[in-house]
Design a protein around this motif. Sequence first.
Motif, mmCIF file in Angstrom:
data_model
loop_
_atom_site.group_PDB
_atom_site.id
_atom_site.type_symbol
_atom_site.label_atom_id
_atom_site.label_comp_id
_atom_site.label_asym_id
_atom_site.label_seq_id
_atom_site.Cartn_x
_atom_site.Cartn_y
_atom_site.Cartn_z
ATOM 1 N N MET A 1 0.736 -1.292 -0.091
ATOM 2 C CA MET A 1 0.069 0.316 0.082
ATOM 3 C C MET A 1 0.826 1.298 -0.064
ATOM 4 N N LYS A 2 1.963 1.158 0.647
ATOM 5 C CA LYS A 2 2.760 2.430 0.788
ATOM 6 C C LYS A 2 3.334 2.729 -0.576
ATOM 7 N N ARG A 3 3.435 1.893 -1.198
ATOM 8 C CA ARG A 3 3.908 1.983 -3.068
ATOM 9 C C ARG A 3 2.968 2.731 -3.624
ATOM 10 N N LEU A 4 1.634 2.351 -3.504
ATOM 11 C CA LEU A 4 0.559 3.178 -4.107
ATOM 12 C C LEU A 4 0.349 4.570 -3.802
ATOM 13 N N ASP A 5 0.587 4.828 -2.334
ATOM 14 C CA ASP A 5 0.504 6.177 -1.948
ATOM 15 C C ASP A 5 1.646 6.843 -2.337
ATOM 16 N N HIS A 6 2.724 6.477 -2.487
ATOM 17 C CA HIS A 6 3.908 7.074 -3.071
ATOM 18 C C HIS A 6 3.543 7.642 -4.546
ATOM 19 N N LEU A 7 2.782 6.563 -5.275
ATOM 20 C CA LEU A 7 2.544 6.930 -6.747
ATOM 21 C C LEU A 7 1.446 8.140 -6.862
ATOM 22 N N GLU A 8 0.663 8.081 -5.999
ATOM 23 C CA GLU A 8 -0.357 8.762 -5.973
ATOM 24 C C GLU A 8 0.199 10.526 -5.666
ATOM 25 N N HIS A 9 1.153 10.454 -4.931
ATOM 26 C CA HIS A 9 1.965 11.560 -4.411
ATOM 27 C C HIS A 9 2.778 12.026 -5.810
ATOM 28 N N LEU A 10 3.122 11.356 -6.431
ATOM 29 C CA LEU A 10 3.917 11.612 -7.838
ATOM 30 C C LEU A 10 2.930 12.015 -9.087
ATOM 31 N N ASP A 11 1.703 11.581 -8.875
ATOM 32 C CA ASP A 11 0.826 11.753 -10.074
ATOM 33 C C ASP A 11 0.286 13.184 -9.571
ATOM 34 N N LYS A 12 0.190 13.517 -8.205
ATOM 35 C CA LYS A 12 -0.464 14.716 -7.778
ATOM 36 C C LYS A 12 0.502 15.973 -8.276
ATOM 37 N N HIS A 13 1.977 15.487 -8.047
ATOM 38 C CA HIS A 13 2.881 16.414 -8.266
ATOM 39 C C HIS A 13 3.124 16.614 -9.664
ATOM 40 N N LEU A 14 3.090 15.620 -10.599
ATOM 41 C CA LEU A 14 3.184 15.866 -11.823
ATOM 42 C C LEU A 14 1.960 16.681 -12.640
ATOM 43 N N VAL A 15 0.749 16.529 -11.865
ATOM 44 C CA VAL A 15 -0.459 17.184 -12.486
ATOM 45 C C VAL A 15 -0.173 18.811 -12.078
ATOM 46 N N ASP A 16 0.541 19.007 -10.729
ATOM 47 C CA ASP A 16 0.754 20.488 -10.359
ATOM 48 C C ASP A 16 1.759 21.186 -11.440
ATOM 49 N N GLU A 17 2.982 20.373 -11.710
ATOM 50 C CA GLU A 17 3.855 20.707 -12.650
ATOM 51 C C GLU A 17 3.158 21.000 -14.011
ATOM 52 N N LEU A 18 2.500 20.194 -14.597
ATOM 53 C CA LEU A 18 1.818 20.410 -15.842
ATOM 54 C C LEU A 18 0.901 21.739 -15.687
ATOM 55 N N ALA A 19 0.079 21.909 -14.643
ATOM 56 C CA ALA A 19 -0.781 22.962 -14.607
ATOM 57 C C ALA A 19 -0.045 24.188 -14.577
ATOM 58 N N GLN A 20 1.197 24.175 -13.836
ATOM 59 C CA GLN A 20 1.855 25.538 -13.762
ATOM 60 C C GLN A 20 2.596 25.887 -15.067
ATOM 61 N N VAL A 21 3.085 24.810 -15.760
ATOM 62 C CA VAL A 21 3.910 25.016 -16.977
ATOM 63 C C VAL A 21 2.765 25.396 -18.204
ATOM 64 N N ALA A 22 1.684 24.821 -17.872
ATOM 65 C CA ALA A 22 0.315 25.335 -18.785
ATOM 66 C C ALA A 22 -0.061 27.075 -18.596
ATOM 67 N N ARG A 23 0.108 27.185 -17.527
ATOM 68 C CA ARG A 23 -0.017 28.733 -16.953
ATOM 69 C C ARG A 23 0.807 29.563 -17.449
ATOM 70 N N GLU A 24 2.291 29.086 -17.248
ATOM 71 C CA GLU A 24 3.150 30.083 -17.594
ATOM 72 C C GLU A 24 3.114 30.325 -19.243
ATOM 73 N N THR A 25 3.017 29.374 -19.792
ATOM 74 C CA THR A 25 2.963 29.167 -21.265
ATOM 75 C C THR A 25 1.612 30.141 -22.044
ATOM 76 N N VAL A 26 0.550 30.073 -21.189
ATOM 77 C CA VAL A 26 -0.580 31.024 -21.548
ATOM 78 C C VAL A 26 -0.091 32.228 -21.323
ATOM 79 N N ARG A 27 0.150 32.332 -20.136
ATOM 80 C CA ARG A 27 0.499 33.851 -19.730
ATOM 81 C C ARG A 27 1.576 34.550 -20.772
ATOM 82 N N ASP A 28 2.873 33.959 -20.923
ATOM 83 C CA ASP A 28 3.702 34.359 -21.974
ATOM 84 C C ASP A 28 3.148 34.631 -23.130
ATOM 85 N N GLU A 29 2.380 33.706 -23.639
ATOM 86 C CA GLU A 29 1.873 34.152 -24.901
ATOM 87 C C GLU A 29 0.685 35.100 -25.051
ATOM 88 N N LEU A 30 0.004 35.374 -23.628
ATOM 89 C CA LEU A 30 -0.870 36.657 -23.781
ATOM 90 C C LEU A 30 -0.042 37.912 -23.593
#
Length: 157
Positions: free
Chosen positions: A1-30
Amino acid sequence: MKRLDHLEHLDKHLVDELAQVARETVRDELHRQAREQRRKAALYAASGAVALYAGAALALTVGLALAAGLPDWSAALITAVLLAAIAYLLRGAARPSRQDAVQAPGGEDRVPGGTPPAGPPGGLGSVPYPPMPPTAPGAPEAPRAEGTDPEGPHHRA
């Protein structure tokens, strides 16, 4: 179970990073597009100012040319009348008259060769705003006489 919790944390971290990159890209384009639009607006404003001065110089030239053969006051009057006539013609050319508009099959006015005007947002059809209620929300109702229909005669079956 600990292994799945660690993957869930990585997924959340990856989604946060992707959202941040998307926001910066859109902001730069605007920001880039806004810079271009500001540059265009400044050039149009400068063009308009120069055209205004060119028109004033032309009007002065016409007035001085007329003043060579006429009294000064009449040359100025003729120049003013000419400028007023040109302004009236330009105003008329800027917007189509009612005779130029053609009634479209949907009931909307259409300029020949153009597209119909856009309707109001929200798909309200030809109503430019929603209907107003007879009283303000939360306001106390006015007293009614006994035996009257509150909905009025248009709601009777």
